[in-house]
Design a protein around this motif. Structure first.
Motif, PDB file in Angstrom:
ATOM      1  N   LEU A  83      -2.458  -7.917  31.858  1.00 21.79           N
ATOM      2  CA  LEU A  83      -1.723  -8.055  33.112  1.00 21.79           C
ATOM      3  C   LEU A  83      -2.076  -6.931  34.078  1.00 21.79           C
ATOM      4  CD1 LEU A  83       0.512  -9.404  34.837  1.00 21.79           C
ATOM      5  CD2 LEU A  83       2.119  -7.831  33.742  1.00 21.79           C
ATOM      6  N   ARG A  84      -2.076  -5.677  33.580  1.00 21.79           N
ATOM      7  CA  ARG A  84      -2.414  -4.564  34.463  1.00 21.79           C
ATOM      8  C   ARG A  84      -3.819  -4.708  35.002  1.00 21.79           C
ATOM      9  NH1 ARG A  84      -5.077  -0.675  35.872  1.00 21.79           N
ATOM     10  NH2 ARG A  84      -6.545  -1.069  34.183  1.00 21.79           N
ATOM     11  N   GLN A  85      -4.744  -5.122  34.125  1.00 18.85           N
ATOM     12  CA  GLN A  85      -6.121  -5.302  34.549  1.00 18.85           C
ATOM     13  C   GLN A  85      -6.247  -6.447  35.536  1.00 18.85           C
ATOM     14  OE1 GLN A  85      -8.878  -3.189  33.143  1.00 18.85           O
ATOM     15  NE2 GLN A  85      -9.410  -3.902  35.185  1.00 18.85           N
ATOM     16  N   SER A  86      -5.479  -7.503  35.323  1.00 21.69           N
ATOM     17  CA  SER A  86      -5.535  -8.649  36.230  1.00 21.69           C
ATOM     18  C   SER A  86      -5.042  -8.272  37.624  1.00 21.69           C
ATOM     19  CB  SER A  86      -4.710  -9.800  35.659  1.00 21.69           C
ATOM     20  OG  SER A  86      -4.808 -10.944  36.471  1.00 21.69           O
ATOM     21  N   LEU A  87      -3.901  -7.559  37.709  1.00 21.07           N
ATOM     22  CA  LEU A  87      -3.388  -7.131  39.007  1.00 21.07           C
ATOM     23  C   LEU A  87      -4.340  -6.144  39.673  1.00 21.07           C
ATOM     24  CD1 LEU A  87       0.411  -6.775  38.158  1.00 21.07           C
ATOM     25  CD2 LEU A  87      -0.643  -8.470  39.671  1.00 21.07           C
ATOM     26  N   ASP A  88      -4.910  -5.245  38.872  1.00 23.63           N
ATOM     27  CA  ASP A  88      -5.923  -4.320  39.385  1.00 23.63           C
ATOM     28  C   ASP A  88      -7.070  -5.096  40.028  1.00 23.63           C
ATOM     29  OD1 ASP A  88      -7.216  -1.298  38.775  1.00 23.63           O
ATOM     30  OD2 ASP A  88      -8.693  -2.909  38.749  1.00 23.63           O
ATOM     31  N   THR A  89      -7.472  -6.172  39.371  1.00 20.80           N
ATOM     32  CA  THR A  89      -8.612  -6.936  39.847  1.00 20.80           C
ATOM     33  C   THR A  89      -8.262  -7.805  41.040  1.00 20.80           C
ATOM     34  OG1 THR A  89      -9.360  -6.956  37.549  1.00 20.80           O
ATOM     35  CG2 THR A  89     -10.516  -8.391  39.060  1.00 20.80           C
ATOM     36  N   VAL A 106     -12.830 -14.210  39.619  1.00 23.31           N
ATOM     37  CA  VAL A 106     -12.989 -14.668  38.237  1.00 23.31           C
ATOM     38  C   VAL A 106     -12.399 -13.648  37.270  1.00 23.31           C
ATOM     39  CG1 VAL A 106     -14.656 -15.328  36.471  1.00 23.31           C
ATOM     40  CG2 VAL A 106     -15.027 -16.006  38.842  1.00 23.31           C
ATOM     41  N   TYR A 107     -12.664 -12.374  37.520  1.00 27.98           N
ATOM     42  CA  TYR A 107     -12.142 -11.297  36.685  1.00 27.98           C
ATOM     43  C   TYR A 107     -10.615 -11.347  36.636  1.00 27.98           C
ATOM     44  CZ  TYR A 107     -11.982  -6.364  35.012  1.00 27.98           C
ATOM     45  OH  TYR A 107     -11.783  -5.209  34.317  1.00 27.98           O
ATOM     46  N   ALA A 108      -9.975 -11.429  37.808  1.00 27.11           N
ATOM     47  CA  ALA A 108      -8.510 -11.442  37.877  1.00 27.11           C
ATOM     48  C   ALA A 108      -7.926 -12.673  37.197  1.00 27.11           C
ATOM     49  CB  ALA A 108      -8.069 -11.388  39.336  1.00 27.11           C
ATOM     50  N   GLY A 116     -13.479  -9.932  32.556  1.00 24.39           N
ATOM     51  CA  GLY A 116     -12.170 -10.408  32.138  1.00 24.39           C
ATOM     52  C   GLY A 116     -12.048 -10.546  30.629  1.00 24.39           C
ATOM     53  N   MET A 117     -13.138 -10.877  29.956  1.00 26.48           N
ATOM     54  CA  MET A 117     -13.117 -11.065  28.513  1.00 26.48           C
ATOM     55  C   MET A 117     -13.084  -9.748  27.747  1.00 26.48           C
ATOM     56  SD  MET A 117     -15.932 -14.138  28.163  1.00 26.48           S
ATOM     57  CE  MET A 117     -15.646 -14.516  26.434  1.00 26.48           C
ATOM     58  N   THR A 118     -13.622  -8.678  28.335  1.00 25.26           N
ATOM     59  CA  THR A 118     -13.888  -7.478  27.535  1.00 25.26           C
ATOM     60  C   THR A 118     -13.124  -6.222  27.932  1.00 25.26           C
ATOM     61  OG1 THR A 118     -15.801  -6.893  28.923  1.00 25.26           O
ATOM     62  CG2 THR A 118     -16.217  -8.295  26.997  1.00 25.26           C
ATOM     63  N   GLN A 119     -12.795  -6.021  29.210  1.00 26.90           N
ATOM     64  CA  GLN A 119     -12.289  -4.710  29.608  1.00 26.90           C
ATOM     65  C   GLN A 119     -10.876  -4.433  29.086  1.00 26.90           C
ATOM     66  OE1 GLN A 119     -14.652  -2.494  31.100  1.00 26.90           O
ATOM     67  NE2 GLN A 119     -15.605  -4.263  30.137  1.00 26.90           N
ATOM     68  N   GLY A 120      -9.956  -5.365  29.262  1.00 30.19           N
ATOM     69  CA  GLY A 120      -8.625  -5.184  28.693  1.00 30.19           C
ATOM     70  C   GLY A 120      -8.658  -5.175  27.176  1.00 30.19           C
TER      71      GLY A 120
END
Length: 394
Positions: free
Chosen positions: A140-146, A260-262, A316-320
């Motif tokens: 979620l944090r990564q998605s909002l960041d993106t 796509v990342y988000a 999106g698959m790897t960073q979080g």
């Protein structure tokens, strides 16, 4: 009967929106910066690679010390506030810059701020989130960041069209979301109290480092290999510009990638809570290799845009997932240090990868930059598959 999954805490949402606002500010500038340096300032691709690699490596290396300090101090939020504050203070320098020197200085100050805030913020997410939803919290944090990372370039593109390519006017706008980000962190995030298990000691003492298990160091090594395969995103922008994308539209590259990342980071973060991490990492590397293959093709716009979209899916698959793996394998009282060493290894890899990408671009052509990234991706995939084969036979 299965227990219901706990709700994501309010402070995790607040941290996500803090990241969103700062990324709007940063990407508003960074989506224009490579083309600005390449066209307006006449800086070579190799030099851009060095600048971008040094800036990102600085951020990642500084995370070692901020993470260590957050473990020793027992506090995460004050360091995060300092880091976001430095990021906000750097933004006016881009608008005031009359040459390459101040641009480089502003870039480094911004990345020092990112380095200071990164590991304490990630450790804070791990401290706040219940273990059974940690992957979802990081996702979620990564998605909002993106989301911020594509809103920033979108705003940059609109303002460039509106203001006839006035870079400095656009850069001034970036100051506003940066200030709002710091304010939200100060007033919207509650840090949980943590009881120290004993007297404060240096987290990187030998006996403490021995407490970091082999599984943790494997994640560090794989993270470094991922970074070798995924150099600075500045080269995605340059690849699209080389294909004839107009100056004002170059932020579309980061918009498309980050959309796509988000969209993928949160659902894939949830998936990571119930699926083999190694398989998800391997799938992410296959997507990155496919992205490099498309970008190395003939430079046709369709192949370039396919590569950009696949690049975003890989992120999106790897960073979080990698962040959740660090949190899962490190002792609670050494999480900041653990994220710091992870980012140290990634920072060194980023500097090498971006410099090599620029050198290949200048000496052999753009296609070889992405061929090189694909080869590093294949090496990382081989390492994951080899470890999986050993685990299966153990």
């Amino acid at each position: 009967m299965n227990q219901p999954r706990p709700a994501i805490p309010r402070s995790i949402w607040a941290l996500g929106f803090v990241s969103l606002l700062m990324d709007v500010s940063s990407e508003l500038i960074h989506s224009l910066l490579p083309v600005f340096m390449f066209t307006a300032l006449g800086i070579s691709a190799f030099s851009i690679g060095l600048i971008e690699g040094a800036a990102e490596a600085t951020a990642l290396i500084v995370k070692v010390f901020s993470g260590m300090l957050s473990d020793w101090w027992g506090r995460r939020k004050p360091l995060a506030v300092l880091g976001y504050g430095l990021g906000a203070l750097s933004k006016p320098l881009f608008a005031l810059a009359g040459g390459a020197g101040l641009v480089i200085a502003a870039r480094l100050i911004d990345r020092v701020g990112k380095g200071i805030r990164g590991a304490p913020r990630d450790a804070l997410v791990a401290d706040i989130a219940p273990p059974e939803i940690r992957g979802a919290a990081f996702g979620l944090r990564q998605s909002l960041d993106t989301v911020g990372a594509f809103l920033g370039p979108l705003l940059a593109m609109g303002l460039m069209l509106l203001w006839a390519n006035d870079f400095r006017a656009v850069f001034w706008v970036a100051v506003i979301p940066a200030v709002l980000s710091v304010a939200l962190l100060l007033f919207g995030v509650q840090e949980p109290e943590r009881k120290a298990p004993g007297p404060r000691v240096n987290p990187i003492r030998r006996e403490n480092l021995r407490r970091l298990p082999g599984a943790y160091w494997w994640v560090v090594a794989i993270g470094a290999m991922f970074t070798l395969a995924r150099f600075s995103e500045a080269f995605l922008v340059l690849r699209a510009a080389e294909g004839g994308l107009p100056l004002a539209l170059t932020p579309l590259v980061l918009i498309a990638m980050n959309l796509v990342y988000a969209a993928s980071a949160y659902p894939l973060g949830r998936l990571a809570d119930s699926t083999s991490h190694a398989r998800l990492l391997a799938a992410g590397l296959l997507v990155l290799i496919a992205a490099d293959a498309a970008l190395a093709w003939d430079g046709h716009w369709s192949a370039v845009w396919l590569g950009v979209l696949l690049w975003g899916l890989h992120m999106g698959m790897t960073q979080g997932l990698l962040a959740a793996m660090i949190a899962d394998t490190a002792p609670v009282d050494l999480r900041g240090t653990a994220f710091g060493f992870f980012n140290l290894a990634s920072g060194i890899s980023m500097l090498f990868a971006s410099a090599l990408a620029g050198l290949l671009w200048d000496s052999l052509g753009a296609a070889y930059t992405f061929i090189g990234g694909g080869l590093f991706g294949a090496a990382a995939l081989g390492a994951i598959l080899l470890r999986g084969a050993r685990s299966d036979t153990a």
